[in-house]
Design a protein around this motif. Structure first.
Motif, PDB file in Angstrom:
ATOM      1  N   ASN A 557      10.935  -4.595  -0.471  1.00 29.21           N
ATOM      2  CA  ASN A 557      11.783  -4.257  -2.239  1.00 29.21           C
ATOM      3  C   ASN A 557      11.024  -4.938  -3.139  1.00 29.21           C
ATOM      4  O   ASN A 557       9.460  -5.387  -2.822  1.00 29.21           O
ATOM      5  N   GLU A 558      11.032  -4.220  -4.224  1.00 30.95           N
ATOM      6  CA  GLU A 558      10.184  -5.323  -5.451  1.00 30.95           C
ATOM      7  C   GLU A 558      10.598  -6.721  -5.896  1.00 30.95           C
ATOM      8  O   GLU A 558      10.981  -7.122  -5.385  1.00 30.95           O
ATOM      9  N   VAL A 568       5.360  -8.304   0.871  1.00 35.40           N
ATOM     10  CA  VAL A 568       5.048  -6.971   0.807  1.00 35.40           C
ATOM     11  C   VAL A 568       6.222  -5.829   1.947  1.00 35.40           C
ATOM     12  O   VAL A 568       5.971  -6.592   3.007  1.00 35.40           O
ATOM     13  N   SER A 572       6.588  -1.005  -0.478  1.00 32.63           N
ATOM     14  CA  SER A 572       5.620  -1.617  -1.450  1.00 32.63           C
ATOM     15  C   SER A 572       3.793  -2.295  -1.706  1.00 32.63           C
ATOM     16  O   SER A 572       3.656  -3.080  -1.756  1.00 32.63           O
ATOM     17  N   LYS A 574       0.508  -2.021  -1.268  1.00 32.85           N
ATOM     18  CA  LYS A 574      -0.922  -2.104  -2.492  1.00 32.85           C
ATOM     19  C   LYS A 574      -2.178  -1.265  -1.292  1.00 32.85           C
ATOM     20  O   LYS A 574      -2.052  -1.784  -0.520  1.00 32.85           O
ATOM     21  N   ASP A 625      -0.074   1.456  -6.319  1.00 31.19           N
ATOM     22  CA  ASP A 625       0.628   1.347  -4.892  1.00 31.19           C
ATOM     23  C   ASP A 625       0.464   2.142  -3.988  1.00 31.19           C
ATOM     24  O   ASP A 625      -0.178   3.399  -5.087  1.00 31.19           O
ATOM     25  N   THR A 631      10.443   4.705  -2.758  1.00 36.20           N
ATOM     26  CA  THR A 631      11.455   3.855  -3.382  1.00 36.20           C
ATOM     27  C   THR A 631      11.390   3.164  -1.893  1.00 36.20           C
ATOM     28  O   THR A 631      12.464   4.096  -1.148  1.00 36.20           O
TER      29      THR A 631
END
Length: 909
Positions: A557-558, A568, A572, A574, A625, A631
Motif C-alpha cells: 500500500n501507499e 513496500v 508499490s 520502485k 514506480d 494500485t
C-alpha cells in the motif's frame, strides 16, 4: 480480457516521475525477445534466498541494486524454491542443564548501524537433514516439482468441482456467508466493467439468536448462555469447568455451557454482531510516582527541577539507557529531545536548586544516569522479593483486573483481549521508523469512546473524568476505542483470540481461502494470458498477480514517508527495488513488512522477465514506480470479479493452507514411529509453507548458545547411558561378552575435556540443590517458630556433593559403575538404557528442527495462514496429541477447529 479500469482509476505519476506507456506494440515485444534470446537460459531455476545463482552465461541488464548496502539481508533459508512454471519425562542428574535463554533478536537495531549481509553460499545453507533418503536430486528441484504438482492438483480439483452436482445444504460447519463452493453457489454475474454482480443472498434457515434485550444489571458479568433448540450446546464437564474457574479471575460461573457457534444455525443478518453487550470499560495504567528529591536529571552537570509531566518524560528515557540500540539512535534522540523540550517549555521550564531557569538546548548535555540507577535499583529490588510477596501482589493485581477480563455478549460470557489502556512512554516503532523516540502521551478517559448495548449500564469513568462518547453500534465488535498521538491510529479494545467472535472471523477467513480453490485455475489461466496483453495496465496487473501467487509477495500500500517506515509490497515496488539479469533472473531488494529486508534472486518465466524490462524502460529511473498503472485497490477490485471478497491477501492464506493440506496428505508414517518423529514431519511441512509465504526471521543472537546447550544435553544423556550400560556388567559380568565391547564404549562425541567439565558441572548442580533444600528447610523452621539451622549444618550436607564428585571421577577412571536403585536387574537396566536412547533421539530431532527453523517463523504461518483444521486432522489421523502441535493459547484460539472436525479424520481443505 478487457480492462477493469476507468480513466478515473488511472494512477498518476508522482511529481518529476515517469509513467509507463499506455500500450506495448508487437514490434517492441519482438525487439525485446531478440535481445533476450542472446543469453542462454538454464534448466533448473533457483531462488538465491535458498542458495545463490551461479550462471556464467547470465548477462546483467541492470547494475546492482542501488540499495544493496543500505539494508540488512535476511539470511537464506535452508531450502531452495523454483517459481518458474515449466509445464503450465524429567532429566536425570547426569543430564540436567539450565534452560536455554530465549532468542534475542536484532530486529530493533537501527538499520543504519547494521552491517550489510547477503545470503550465504548454497554450500553454507545445508540444513540438518534427518531424512534417510539417499536421493542426490537437488533440494531446490524437489521443492519446485512438489510445488508444481500441488498447483496441478489444484487445477484438477477446481475442474472436478465444476462438474459436481449441487450438494445438500449443510450447517455453518461447512459454509460461510458468501463463500460457498462454486458447485453450490449461484455464480456471480460478470459485469461489463469486470466487477462482480451483487450477491443473491442466502436462504433463511432458522431465526437468528434471540433479539430480546436484557434488563440493566449492576453486575455486568456472568450469565448462563441459553442454547437454541435446534442445536443444544454441550456442557463442559464439571471437572474442566472447575479448572477454568481457578485459572480465570472473576469467573464466577459454575457449569458454564460451551457456545458451539459452529453448530448453531446461521444468522439472518450477519452484519449484526450482537444484540446485547455489557462490559466494565477499560483499565487505566497507574498514575506516575514522582522521583525522590535526591534523584534528578542533570543538565551540563547541574541538577534541574522539572514539572511532574516533564519529569515523567525524562524518566521514560532514563529508564531505558540499557537499550542502547534505541537511545543511541540519532533519530530516536532527535524526536525525544524535540518532544521533551516542548513539554518543558509548556510546563514552566527547568530550574536549578535556587529556582533559576535553566535553558535546555543541547541533548548531549543531558545526563540521565541518576534516573537510570534509581529505576534499575527499583527493578532489582522487585525481583529480589520473597516468593510469597510476589504471589500476594499477583493475586491483588488479578483481583483488580477481574472485572475487566470478561464481557457479556448476547447473554454469553466472553473473554476480553486487550482491556488495558497502553501506558505512556517513548514510541519505538519497527525498523527505520521516522517517529521513533517520540512521546506517547497518557490516554485520558476524555479520549475514549465506549461501545455498549443500549440497555446496559455504562461503566463509570474515573473520578473527575468523563468518556468522550458512548455509542451502541451493534455492527462493530470493539468495546472501546481511542486515537493515539504518534501516528493518529485508532486503538480498539476487542474480544480475546479465543472468543466466539474471533473464532467466527477466523472461520470465515479460512472458508474464503478454501473457496478460492474453485476459482484458482481460471484466475491463473487469465493472468497467464494477460501477461502478453498489449495494454500496459493489464500486463502490470497480470505480473503483479503472478508475483503474489508464485512468490507470495504482499500487495503493498501507499506509505506516508514522513509518518511511516518506508516499506513496500508488490504494487508499490520502485525502480531501484528490482534488478534484472538475463535471461530470466529478477533480483528483489526492498524493505518489506515490519521493515525486514527482502532480498531474493528469482528465476521467473521469460514473459514476466520481459514485462519487467518494459516496466523499467527509460526514461524511468530511481524513485519511479514500477507498477505505475496499478494500485492495490484496482488489483483487489479485479480479483473480486472472480469471487466475492477475494483480495490479494486471500492468496497467501489459500496457498499456505492448500500446500499444507497436500504435504500432510502425502506424509507416510511408519507403524513404529515415535510421536516426536511424527511432530518433526509436521514441522517439515510447516517449514515449507513458511518458506512459501516468506515468513522469515533474523537468527537470534542466542541461537548458537541454545544449540550448544542442547548439544550438551544430548552429550549428557549419552554419558548417562554409558554409566547405565556399565551397571549391566556390575549386575551380570557375562553381559560384557554377550553384548560385545563396542556396546560399552563411550560415544565418540564425548572427549576427555568435555567429560571433566561435565563432571564438575554435575557436582556444582548437586551443591545448588543441597543449598536450596537447606534454605527451604530453614524457612519452614522459622515459619513454625523454630530456630534456624546453623551454617555448619549446610557445610556438613555439602560434603555429599564432594563425595559424589569423587565417585564420578573414580567411575570414569576405573570404567566400573555400581548398579543403582532398588533390586537392580538386567531387565530393569536394559529398560532404562532404552528410555535414555529414546530421549537422545528426541533431543536430536529437536536439534535438527531448531536448526532448520532458525531463520523461519513457523508460528506466523501456523497461526494466520494454515487452516487449523488441517493440524487437527493430522493430530487425529496419526495419533499425535494436539498439545504437541498447538500451545495452550492456540488450543483456546482454535477450539472451534478442534471441535468442528473432531469426528472427521478425512476432512480436506
Amino acid at each position: 480480457m478487457s480492462s477493469d479500469y476507468s480513466s478515473d482509476d488511472m494512477p498518476l505519476a508522482r511529481p518529476n516521475g515517469h509513467l509507463s506507456a499506455t500500450t506495448i506494440s508487437k514490434a517492441e515485444d519482438k525487439a525485446m525477445d531478440r535481445g533476450n534470446s542472446r543469453a542462454k537460459s538454464l534448466v533448473a531455476p533457483v531462488s538465491i534466498r535458498h542458495g545463490p545463482i551461479k550462471d556464467e552465461h547470465a548477462m546483467d541488464i541492470d547494475s546492482p541494486p542501488v540499495n544493496g548496502n543500505k539494508r540488512k539481508s535476511r539470511s537464506s533459508f535452508n531450502h531452495t524454491v523454483s517459481y518458474k512454471d515449466e509445464s503450465d519425562s524429567e532429566d536425570g542428574p547426569m543430564t540436567k542443564r539450565q534452560k536455554a535463554d530465549s532468542d534475542d533478536s536484532d530486529d530493533d537495531v537501527p538499520l543504519t548501524k547494521r552491517k550489510p549481509k547477503l545470503p550465504p553460499k548454497a554450500s553454507e545453507t545445508d540444513m540438518l537433514d534427518i531424512d534417510d533418503s539417499d536421493d542426490d536430486e537437488p533440494l531446490n528441484v524437489k521443492l519446485a516439482q512438489k510445488r508444481k504438482s500441488i498447483e496441478n492438483a489444484a487445477a484438477r480439483e477446481a475442474k472436478q468441482a465444476k462438474q459436481r452436482k449441487p450438494a445438500p445444504k449443510k450447517s455453518i460447519k461447512d459454509e460461510s456467508d458468501d463463500d460457498l463452493p462454486l458447485s453450490r453457489a449461484k455464480p456471480a454475474k460478470r459485469q461489463s466493467n469486470g466487477t462482480a454482480g451483487k450477491s443473491n443472498g442466502v436462504k433463511k434457515d432458522i431465526d437468528s439468536d434471540s433479539d430480546a434485550p436484557i434488563r440493566k444489571k449492576k453486575t455486568a458479568l456472568a450469565t448462563k448462555a441459553k442454547p437454541t433448540k435446534a442445536t443444544p450446546a454441550k456442557k463442559v464437564p464439571a471437572k474442566s469447568a472447575k479448572k477454568e474457574q481457578s485459572e480465570d479471575p472473576g469467573d464466577g460461573e459454575e457449569g458454564e455451557e460451551e457456545y458451539r457457534w459452529w453448530d448453531a444455525p446461521k444468522k439472518e443478518d450477519d452484519s449484526i454482531k450482537w444484540n446485547m453487550l455489557e462490559h466494565n470499560g477499560v483499565l487505566f495504567p497507574p498514575e506516575y510516582e514522582p522521583l525522590p528529591k535526591n534523584v534528578r536529571l542533570l543538565y551540563d552537570g547541574t541538577p534541574v527541577n522539572l514539572h511532574i509531566e516533564a519529569e515523567e518524560v525524562a524518566g521514560f528515557f532514563g529508564a531505558m539507557l540499557n537499550s542502547t540500540h534505541n537511545v543511541e539512535n540519532p533519530v530516536f534522540q532527535k524526536n525525544f529531545f524535540g518532544d521533551f523540550c516542548e513539554i518543558i517549555t509548556r510546563t514552566g521550564g527547568a530550574k536549578d536548586k535556587q529556582g533559576n531557569k535553566v535553558a535546555i538546548k543541547e541533548f548531549s548535555k543531558l545526563d540521565f544516569k541518576q534516573i537510570f540507577e534509581y529505576y534499575q535499583a527499583k527493578s532489582d529490588a522487585r525481583k529480589a522479593r520473597p516468593g510469597a510477596e510476589k504471589k500476594a501482589e499477583k493475586a491483588e493485581k488479578d483481583k483488580a483486573e477481574a472485572a475487566y477480563m470478561f464481557c457479556k455478549w448476547d447473554g454469553r460470557k466472553e473473554k476480553v483481549g486487550n482491556f488495558r489502556v497502553e501506558p505512556p512512554g517513548l514510541f519505538r516503532g519497527r525498523g527505520e521508523h521516522p517517529k521513533t523516540g517520540k512521546v506517547k502521551k497518557r490516554v485520558l478517559p476524555e479520549q475514549i469512546t465506549i461501545n455498549i448495548g443500549k440497555d446496559a449500564e455504562v461503566p463509570p469513568a474515573p473520578a473527575g473524568h468523563k468518556w468522550k462518547a458512548v455509542q451502541h453500534d451493534n455492527k462493530a465488535t470493539w468495546l472501546a476505542m481511542w486515537q493515539e498521538n504518534i501516528n493518529g491510529a485508532y486503538k480498539y479494545v476487542m474480544l480475546a483470540a479465543n472468543s466466539s467472535v474471533k473464532g467466527q472471523s477466523d472461520f470465515k477467513k479460512f472458508e474464503k481461502a478454501r473457496n478460492l480453490k474453485n476459482h484458482i485455475a481460471r484466475i491463473r489461466k487469465d493472468y497467464q494470458t494477460e501477461l502478453h496483453s498489449s495494454l500496459m495496465q493489464d500486463r502490470q496487473r497480470a505480473t503483479a498477480m503472478y508475483l503474489i501467487d508464485k512468490l507470495a509477495l504482499r500487495a503493498g500500500n501507499e506509505k506516508d514517508a514522513e509518518n511511516e517506515a518506508e516499506t513496500v509490497g508488490c504494487c508499490s515496488l520502485k525502480f531501484e527495488h528490482v534488478t534484472l539479469k538475463a535471461p530470466d533472473t529478477v533480483i528483489f531488494d526492498f524493505l518489506g513488512k515490519d521493515s525486514i529486508r527482502y532480498y531474493d534472486e528469482v528465476r521467473v518465466e521469460k514473459q514476466v522477465f520481459k514485462n519487467f524490462q518494459h516496466f523499467k524502460k527509460p526514461p524511468k529511473g530511481e524513485g519511479d514506480d514500477l507498477f505505475d498503472r496499478l494500485t492495490t485497490t484496482q488489483l483487489n477490485k479485479h480479483l473480486s470479479s472472480y469471487m466475492p471478497g477475494l483480495t490479494a491477501k486471500v492468496f497467501r492464506t489459500y496457498n499456505a493452507s492448500y500446500t499444507m493440506g497436500k504435504l500432510l496428505k502425502d506424509i507416510k508414517v511408519a507403524p513404529n514411529m515415535t510421536v516426536a518423529e511424527k511432530v518433526n514431519l509436521y514441522n517439515q511441512a510447516n517449514r515449507e509453507v513458511a518458506v512459501l509465504c516468506n515468513h522469515k526471521r533474523t537468527v537470534g543472537a542466542g541461537h548458537e548458545a541454545q544449540m550448544e546447550k542442547l548439544g550438551d544435553r544430548i552429550k549428557g544423556l549419552k554419558f548417562q547411558q554409558w554409566r547405565t550400560k556399565l551397571m549391566l556388567i556390575d549386575v551380570d559380568p557375562k553381559q560384557k561378552k554377550k553384548k560385545g565391547a563396542d556396546f560399552f564404549k563411550l560415544d565418540e562425541d564425548l572427549d576427555d575435556a568435555w567429560i571433566q567439565e561435565h563432571l564438575n558441572f554435575l557436582v556444582e548442580e548437586e551443591r545448588k540443590k543441597i543449598s536450596k533444600k537447606f534454605e527451604k528447610d530453614n524457612q519452614k523452621r522459622v515459619a513454625d517458630g523454630e530456630k534456624p539451622m546453623p551454617d555448619k549444618e549446610l557445610k556438613e550436607r555439602l560434603k555429599a556433593a564432594d563425595d559424589l564428585g569423587k565417585q564420578y571421577k573414580k567411575e570414569y577412571k576405573s570404567q566400573k559403575v555400581e548398579a543403582e536403585g532398588k533390586g537392580p536387574t538386567v531387565e530393569k537396566i536394559e529398560a532404562n538404557i532404552k528410555k535414555i536412547d529414546d530421549r537422545i533421539k528426541n533431543f536430536e530431532l529437536q536439534a535438527a528442527d531448531r536448526e532448520g527453523n532458525k531463520e523461519v517463523a513457523l508460528g506466523t504461518s501456523k497461526i494466520n495462514y494454515i487452516d487449523p483444521r488441517l493440524t487437527v486432522v493430522f493430530s487425529k489421523k496419526f495419533d499425535v496429541p494436539i498439545e504437541k502441535l498447538f500451545s495452550k493459547t492456540l488450543r483456546e484460539k482454535f477450539n472451534w477447529a478442534i471441535k468442528s472436525v473432531e469426528d472427521e479424520e478425512n476432512w480436506e481443505f
